[in-house]
Scaffold this active site. Structure first.
Site, PDB file in Angstrom:
ATOM      1  N   ARG A   1     -21.170  -2.398 -60.812  1.00 17.62           N
ATOM      2  CA  ARG A   1     -21.804  -3.724 -60.925  1.00 17.62           C
ATOM      3  C   ARG A   1     -21.749  -4.641 -60.449  1.00 17.62           C
ATOM      4  O   ARG A   1     -22.466  -5.973 -60.266  1.00 17.62           O
ATOM      5  CB  ARG A   1     -21.689  -4.010 -62.386  1.00 17.62           C
ATOM      6  CG  ARG A   1     -22.409  -4.027 -64.042  1.00 17.62           C
ATOM      7  CD  ARG A   1     -22.224  -4.244 -64.883  1.00 17.62           C
ATOM      8  NE  ARG A   1     -22.457  -4.766 -65.626  1.00 17.62           N
ATOM      9  CZ  ARG A   1     -22.950  -4.248 -67.152  1.00 17.62           C
ATOM     10  NH1 ARG A   1     -22.292  -2.812 -66.931  1.00 17.62           N
ATOM     11  NH2 ARG A   1     -23.959  -3.726 -68.156  1.00 17.62           N
TER      12      ARG A   1
ATOM     13  N   ARG B   1     -33.092  -4.428 -80.239  1.00 20.01           N
ATOM     14  CA  ARG B   1     -31.788  -3.303 -80.505  1.00 20.01           C
ATOM     15  C   ARG B   1     -30.633  -3.422 -81.358  1.00 20.01           C
ATOM     16  O   ARG B   1     -30.295  -4.507 -81.925  1.00 20.01           O
ATOM     17  CB  ARG B   1     -31.468  -2.991 -78.917  1.00 20.01           C
ATOM     18  CG  ARG B   1     -30.514  -2.188 -78.647  1.00 20.01           C
ATOM     19  CD  ARG B   1     -30.488  -1.678 -77.392  1.00 20.01           C
ATOM     20  NE  ARG B   1     -29.401  -2.276 -76.527  1.00 20.01           N
ATOM     21  CZ  ARG B   1     -29.103  -2.458 -75.177  1.00 20.01           C
ATOM     22  NH1 ARG B   1     -29.788  -0.926 -74.475  1.00 20.01           N
ATOM     23  NH2 ARG B   1     -28.434  -3.133 -74.916  1.00 20.01           N
TER      24      ARG B   1
END
Ligand code: AMP
Length: 224
Positions: free
Chosen positions: A91, A130
């Site tokens: 990342r 979600r």
């Protein structure tokens, strides 16, 4: 044929986890997801989990050194020796450099970096709906992929929850972090000729078909 070592890159909510599950079925690769590993540590209350939680809850990245040692251990394990999919790692550029060094040390190489693209608006829409089951790990979406009974996991009947870092204000922060710290990896891997781009706006099956086609081409090129 050589092993398939893949990175899934893209903003949170682009569908990386969904595609990873399908690619594992296709190719029998080891799945290495730093987010899942961290959440497991948080759940178990390990020292690493305690340290990581405050970064995760804020939508910030966990420090590179913590993540890098976690990944090194994983790549040295038996499970990943026939190929792997990295989801949520690297990342940062520092993580990507550390990965390159570790793979070189192990005499291995990346096959491709699969970038799944999605706009910020789409990401917010997807993540806010979600819901997950902590015990089965199954992920749902209240509109696009609801469970049979609202709030209850189809797999094991457990309660579905919204991850702390899926709350709207944290999602906005995670997107900022993605653009600032992770998006530079797009250029990084493009320069190395490893990047393959996919439009994450399609259905999971469409995205999966495109990825499979790209990987088939890649393997064909390898044998030429
Ligand atoms: P994910 O499930 O991949 O969205 O990860 C959830 C959270 O875990 C992120 O928002 C970060 O706080 C942390 N995390 C996961 N992977 C990494 C990584 N490679 N580097 C730093 N932090 C990470």
């Amino acid at each position: 044929m050589s092993e398939l070592n893949l990175i899934l890159l893209g903003p949170p909510g682009a569908g990386k986890g969904t595609q990873a599950a399908r690619l594992i079925d296709d190719f029998g690769l080891a799945y290495i997801a730093t987010g899942d590993m961290l959440r497991e540590n948080v759940k178990q209350g390990t020292p690493l989990g305690v340290e990581a939680k405050r970064f995760m809850d804020a939508g910030d990245l966990v420090p590179d050194d913590v993540i890098i040692s976690m990944i090194e251990a994983e790549l040295q394990g038996e499970e990943s020796k026939d190929g792997f999919i990295l989801d949520g790692f690297p990342r940062t550029t520092a993580q990507a450099d550390a990965l390159a060094a570790e793979l070189q040390r192990l005499g291995r190489a990346l096959s491709a970096v699969l970038l799944i693209e999605a706009s910020d608006d789409e990401v917010v829409r997807r993540i806010s709906g979600r819901r997950v089951s902590l015990s089965s790990g199954r992920v749902y979406h209240v509109d696009f992929d609801p469970p049979e009974v609202e709030g209850v996991c189809d797999v094991d009947g457990s309660d579905l929850i919204q991850r702390d870092d899926d709350k709207p204000e944290t999602v906005r922060r995670r997107l900022e972090v993605y653009h600032a710290q992770t998006a530079p990896l797009i250029d990084y891997y493009e320069r190395q000729g490893l990047l393959r781009r996919f439009d994450g706006a399609g259905s999971p099956t469409e995205v999966h078909d495109h990825i499979r086609a790209a990987l088939a081409t890649l393997r064909l090129e390898e044998t030429l």
